[in-house]
Design a protein around this motif. Structure first.
Motif, PDB file in Angstrom:
ATOM      1  N   SER A  61      31.683  34.760  42.643  1.00 47.26           N
ATOM      2  CA  SER A  61      31.581  36.648  42.546  1.00 47.26           C
ATOM      3  C   SER A  61      32.345  37.668  42.062  1.00 47.26           C
ATOM      4  CB  SER A  61      30.179  36.646  43.708  1.00 47.26           C
ATOM      5  OG  SER A  61      29.492  36.051  43.834  1.00 47.26           O
ATOM      6  N   ALA A  62      33.242  37.649  43.016  1.00 51.09           N
ATOM      7  CA  ALA A  62      34.315  38.296  43.298  1.00 51.09           C
ATOM      8  C   ALA A  62      35.233  37.881  41.830  1.00 51.09           C
ATOM      9  CB  ALA A  62      35.599  37.736  44.281  1.00 51.09           C
ATOM     10  N   ILE A  63      35.298  37.039  40.866  1.00 49.61           N
ATOM     11  CA  ILE A  63      36.272  37.296  39.473  1.00 49.61           C
ATOM     12  C   ILE A  63      34.889  37.949  38.996  1.00 49.61           C
ATOM     13  CG2 ILE A  63      36.801  35.550  37.514  1.00 49.61           C
ATOM     14  CD1 ILE A  63      37.317  33.277  39.983  1.00 49.61           C
ATOM     15  N   ALA A  64      33.906  37.805  39.183  1.00 53.98           N
ATOM     16  CA  ALA A  64      33.184  38.105  38.408  1.00 53.98           C
ATOM     17  C   ALA A  64      32.999  39.987  38.136  1.00 53.98           C
ATOM     18  CB  ALA A  64      31.301  38.116  37.699  1.00 53.98           C
ATOM     19  N   GLU A  65      33.150  39.984  39.242  1.00 53.70           N
ATOM     20  CA  GLU A  65      32.348  41.585  39.895  1.00 53.70           C
ATOM     21  C   GLU A  65      34.367  42.150  39.770  1.00 53.70           C
ATOM     22  OE1 GLU A  65      30.654  42.049  43.605  1.00 53.70           O
ATOM     23  OE2 GLU A  65      29.023  41.473  42.764  1.00 53.70           O
ATOM     24  N   ARG A  66      35.541  41.826  39.677  1.00 51.33           N
ATOM     25  CA  ARG A  66      36.928  41.835  39.453  1.00 51.33           C
ATOM     26  C   ARG A  66      37.970  42.549  41.003  1.00 51.33           C
ATOM     27  NH1 ARG A  66      34.820  42.638  34.465  1.00 51.33           N
ATOM     28  NH2 ARG A  66      35.314  42.729  33.100  1.00 51.33           N
ATOM     29  N   ARG A  67      37.134  42.097  41.584  1.00 49.91           N
ATOM     30  CA  ARG A  67      36.792  42.697  43.405  1.00 49.91           C
ATOM     31  C   ARG A  67      38.934  41.356  43.791  1.00 49.91           C
ATOM     32  NH1 ARG A  67      32.543  42.155  47.131  1.00 49.91           N
ATOM     33  NH2 ARG A  67      32.016  40.176  46.146  1.00 49.91           N
ATOM     34  N   SER A  68      39.896  41.959  43.255  1.00 49.59           N
ATOM     35  CA  SER A  68      41.052  41.393  43.433  1.00 49.59           C
ATOM     36  C   SER A  68      40.881  40.783  44.919  1.00 49.59           C
ATOM     37  CB  SER A  68      42.246  41.765  42.704  1.00 49.59           C
ATOM     38  OG  SER A  68      42.686  42.785  43.499  1.00 49.59           O
ATOM     39  N   ALA A  69      41.120  41.705  45.794  1.00 45.95           N
ATOM     40  CA  ALA A  69      41.130  41.758  47.864  1.00 45.95           C
ATOM     41  C   ALA A  69      40.792  40.788  47.767  1.00 45.95           C
ATOM     42  CB  ALA A  69      41.050  42.666  48.373  1.00 45.95           C
ATOM     43  N   GLU A  70      39.156  39.756  47.500  1.00 46.31           N
ATOM     44  CA  GLU A  70      38.494  39.554  47.628  1.00 46.31           C
ATOM     45  C   GLU A  70      38.499  37.808  47.137  1.00 46.31           C
ATOM     46  OE1 GLU A  70      34.578  37.641  49.720  1.00 46.31           O
ATOM     47  OE2 GLU A  70      36.378  40.032  49.921  1.00 46.31           O
ATOM     48  N   PHE A  71      39.009  38.293  45.891  1.00 47.51           N
ATOM     49  CA  PHE A  71      39.236  37.220  45.357  1.00 47.51           C
ATOM     50  C   PHE A  71      40.850  36.316  45.684  1.00 47.51           C
ATOM     51  CE2 PHE A  71      42.001  35.213  42.392  1.00 47.51           C
ATOM     52  CZ  PHE A  71      42.295  34.173  41.912  1.00 47.51           C
ATOM     53  N   MET A  72      41.833  36.642  46.542  1.00 50.50           N
ATOM     54  CA  MET A  72      42.654  36.276  47.028  1.00 50.50           C
ATOM     55  C   MET A  72      42.128  36.202  48.350  1.00 50.50           C
ATOM     56  SD  MET A  72      45.037  36.952  45.161  1.00 50.50           S
ATOM     57  CE  MET A  72      46.182  35.680  45.768  1.00 50.50           C
ATOM     58  N   ARG A  73      41.250  36.692  49.335  1.00 46.81           N
ATOM     59  CA  ARG A  73      40.650  36.180  50.831  1.00 46.81           C
ATOM     60  C   ARG A  73      39.946  34.282  50.068  1.00 46.81           C
ATOM     61  NH1 ARG A  73      36.493  37.929  54.511  1.00 46.81           N
ATOM     62  NH2 ARG A  73      35.409  39.065  52.944  1.00 46.81           N
ATOM     63  N   GLN A  74      39.060  35.112  49.220  1.00 52.00           N
ATOM     64  CA  GLN A  74      38.909  33.594  49.641  1.00 52.00           C
ATOM     65  C   GLN A  74      39.295  32.286  48.678  1.00 52.00           C
ATOM     66  OE1 GLN A  74      35.177  32.831  50.011  1.00 52.00           O
ATOM     67  NE2 GLN A  74      35.374  35.680  50.791  1.00 52.00           N
ATOM     68  N   ALA A  75      40.002  32.677  47.585  1.00 54.38           N
ATOM     69  CA  ALA A  75      41.282  31.401  47.347  1.00 54.38           C
ATOM     70  C   ALA A  75      41.603  30.780  48.664  1.00 54.38           C
ATOM     71  CB  ALA A  75      42.014  32.459  46.266  1.00 54.38           C
ATOM     72  N   VAL A  76      42.508  31.688  49.393  1.00 49.11           N
ATOM     73  CA  VAL A  76      42.575  31.391  50.995  1.00 49.11           C
ATOM     74  C   VAL A  76      42.186  30.034  51.753  1.00 49.11           C
ATOM     75  CG1 VAL A  76      43.887  31.438  52.970  1.00 49.11           C
ATOM     76  CG2 VAL A  76      44.549  33.047  50.810  1.00 49.11           C
ATOM     77  N   PHE A  77      40.368  30.900  51.489  1.00 47.86           N
ATOM     78  CA  PHE A  77      39.512  30.048  52.330  1.00 47.86           C
ATOM     79  C   PHE A  77      39.221  28.517  51.351  1.00 47.86           C
ATOM     80  CE2 PHE A  77      37.039  33.813  53.977  1.00 47.86           C
ATOM     81  CZ  PHE A  77      38.286  34.220  54.915  1.00 47.86           C
ATOM     82  N   TYR A  78      39.515  28.549  49.886  1.00 50.03           N
ATOM     83  CA  TYR A  78      38.716  27.705  48.956  1.00 50.03           C
ATOM     84  C   TYR A  78      40.049  26.634  50.104  1.00 50.03           C
ATOM     85  CZ  TYR A  78      35.890  26.910  45.358  1.00 50.03           C
ATOM     86  OH  TYR A  78      34.706  26.688  44.785  1.00 50.03           O
ATOM     87  N   VAL A  79      41.084  27.077  49.433  1.00 50.00           N
ATOM     88  CA  VAL A  79      42.756  26.084  50.121  1.00 50.00           C
ATOM     89  C   VAL A  79      42.361  25.788  51.523  1.00 50.00           C
ATOM     90  CG1 VAL A  79      44.686  25.789  50.061  1.00 50.00           C
ATOM     91  CG2 VAL A  79      44.014  27.092  48.085  1.00 50.00           C
ATOM     92  N   GLY A  80      41.734  26.176  52.315  1.00 52.00           N
ATOM     93  CA  GLY A  80      41.601  25.558  53.743  1.00 52.00           C
ATOM     94  C   GLY A  80      41.068  24.419  54.176  1.00 52.00           C
TER      95      GLY A  80
END
Length: 555
Positions: A61-80
């Protein structure tokens, strides 16, 4: 009226019984603890999969809505989440393998114990009611334990997945949840219909592979005889026929697998598109975020996979059913020959006595080789059992040794520590010269061992060393194996020593020396064979006739 059990019910009962025996064994407590840890790890994996589905939803959803800050936060969660899932999955696999190894060790030791107890291995071979028990104990036990545990874990994991993702999919779309259940149910039914022949085909394949392997082993064990007799052509023809059998059966297996594969492959491809077909219209109407589409696809795939255990694992299930059936056959065959062992000649163990009471042995020809034999063997004497034909003597020797023999009457003999048998075809297990000659827990000086080996003309074997391990079936001749078996029996100093055709192993001088030293060792010796010039050295002769009657003559 008692209800007759179906094969499926019997197999299920055997399976439950095997699991219960393992759980209640001496390693059962350890096994239960390992299973609880494994279940906890699997629950952790399911929980992390749910978390991962929501993280993936927010990530997309962050990618689709172009929210870069949320994208980075969810990417960190993904890695964890990925890191945690990796750790838990690796430890779960490790715990599964260790539990499978523990179960295999226990079940194999138990199977070997049953196989070797009460001469079951001999009776199975003699009866011919079971093929390749060695493969069933080694390979089938391994396949049974690892596959059973894998299936239990899959079922547990599927149950946890259903509990975890049923709610997720229902909140997204109740219709998609219903479709997932119906899709998996129809897929399971059609897979069973298409793949049912695999169960019998896999059972036959295991037997045919074992027959081919046994043929190769026979060639290796009888290599010299095959070369001398120039029978390579016959052996090749036999092995080629076995290859034709297993290849023909495997072709049928691949044909069924092809039909099942057509269905299961299409079944798995459709899983990818069904969620999008149902959820995409809601996205087009603006009712849901784009991430919900990816979350529904993931949840649908996991849920269908959990419901589709039969579809995804049918080939393994069919092989497993064959393995369970083969192990059931092994257990039933051992129980059957053990029950039959109670019939026939009665053997009674009595300290310090060897006697026959009204013993009659039966044969397939109808004429009893021994009829109504009643003799008590005098202690400390040298006895010759002989007659015009060696058959009755061999039958009496085998019956005395405890080999299951048809007949009536009673054999009274001492326990295994007081009586030793030296058959005409001796077997020596792999080991050192010291191990095959000496009785455990009995100290015998080396000089006595060396002196006996020299008397028997085996002093050249000392070049191999007393403590160097050898395969005695290949490193010495048949004659030398017989002499080693005789030496082992002498060093054990039993009260009774029973020999089968010892005159074929020893020359006249060696035989006379042997008979001469027996009284000094307080050993009662019974030789089932011929006099061959040493008849005067025996204290008594038990002579049987062609009609089964006998006479006892003192010298």
């Amino acid at each position: 009226m008692e209800r007759q059990q179906t094969p499926l019910r019997i197999t299920a009962g055997r399976f439950v019984r095997t699991v219960r025996i393992f759980a209640n064994s001496e390693v059962g407590r350890k096994a239960k603890l390992m299973f609880v840890v494994l279940a906890a790890l699997l629950a952790g994996i399911s929980a992390l999969n749910v978390v991962n589905s929501y993280v993936g939803r927010n990530f997309m959803s962050a990618i689709a809505e172009r929210r870069s800050a949320e994208f980075m936060r969810q990417a960190v969660f993904y890695v964890g989440v990925f890191a945690a899932s990796t750790l838990v999955a690796v430890f779960a696999r490790f715990a599964e393998e260790r539990l499978a190894l523990l179960w295999r060790e226990f079940l194999t030791r138990r199977a070997v114990g049953m196989y070797l107890a009460d001469e079951a291995f001999y009776r199975l071979d003699a009866s011919g009611i079971l093929s390749h028990p060695d493969q069933r104990i080694s390979e089938d036990v391994r396949a049974f334990t690892t596959t059973t545990l894998s299936f239990i874990i899959m079922v547990l994991n599927s149950s946890l997945t259903i509990l975890a993702f049923a709610g997720v999919l229902w909140t997204i779309s109740p219709l998609l949840f219903v479709v997932a259940v119906l899709y998996a149910a129809c897929g399971s039914y059609l897979t069973i219909v298409l793949g049912r022949p695999l169960i019998n085909l896999n059972y036959d394949q295991l037997d045919k592979e074992a027959t081919f392997r046994a043929g190769l082993i026979r060639v290796r064990e009888n290599a010299e005889a095959i070369v001398v007799s120039r029978s390579e052509g016959g052996q090749a023809a036999f092995l080629m026929n076995r290859i034709d059998d297993l290849i023909s059966n495997f072709r049928r297996i691949t044909a069924v697998n092809r039909n099942v594969g057509f269905f299961t492959t299409g079944y798995n491809w459709m899983i990818q598109i069904i969620p999008a077909l149902i959820i995409a219209p809601a996205f087009f109407r603006g009712e849901i975020e784009f991430g919900v589409i990816t979350q529904s696809a993931s949840a649908f795939a996991l849920l269908v996979a959990a419901f589709s255990f039969i579809v995804t694992q049918f080939q393994q299930i069919s092989t497993f059913a064959a393995v369970v059936t083969r192990l059931n056959s092994l257990l039933e065959a051992i129980e059957k020959v053990s029950a039959n062992a109670l019939e026939g000649v009665e053997i009674v163990e009595t300290e310090g006595r060897l006697a026959y009471e009204h013993l009659t042995l039966l044969s397939t020809s109808g004429t009893p080789p021994v009829k109504d034999l009643s003799v008590s063997v005098p202690v400390g004497r040298r006895i010759l059992v002989t007659g015009p034909d060696e058959g009755p003597g061999m039958a009496l020797f085998r019956a005395t040794a405890g080999i299951s023999t048809a007949g009536t009457g009673r054999i009274i003999r001492p326990g295994p520590h007081e009586i030793k048998f030296v058959p005409q075809q001796a077997y020596l297990p792999p080991g050192t010269l010291r191990q095959i000659l000496l009785v455990p827990d009995k100290s015998i000086p080396d000089d006595r061992v060396l002196r006996l080996l020299r008397e028997l003309g085996l002093d050249h074997l000392l070049d191999l060393g007393l403590d160097n391990e050898q395969d005695w079936e290949t490193s010495v001749t048949t004659h030398e194996r017989q002499l080693l078996a005789l030496a082992k029996a002498f060093l054990a100093t039993p009260r009774f020593l029973l020999l089968e055709k010892i005159e074929a192993v020893l020359d006249t001088a060696q035989l006379l020396r042997l008979l001469g030293r027996l009284p000094q060792s307080s050993i009662t010796c019974v030789n089932f064979g011929k006099a061959d010039g040493a008849g005067g050295f025996y204290d008594a002769i038990l002579e049987y006739r062609a009609d089964g009657t006998w006479t006892w003559q003192e010298n």
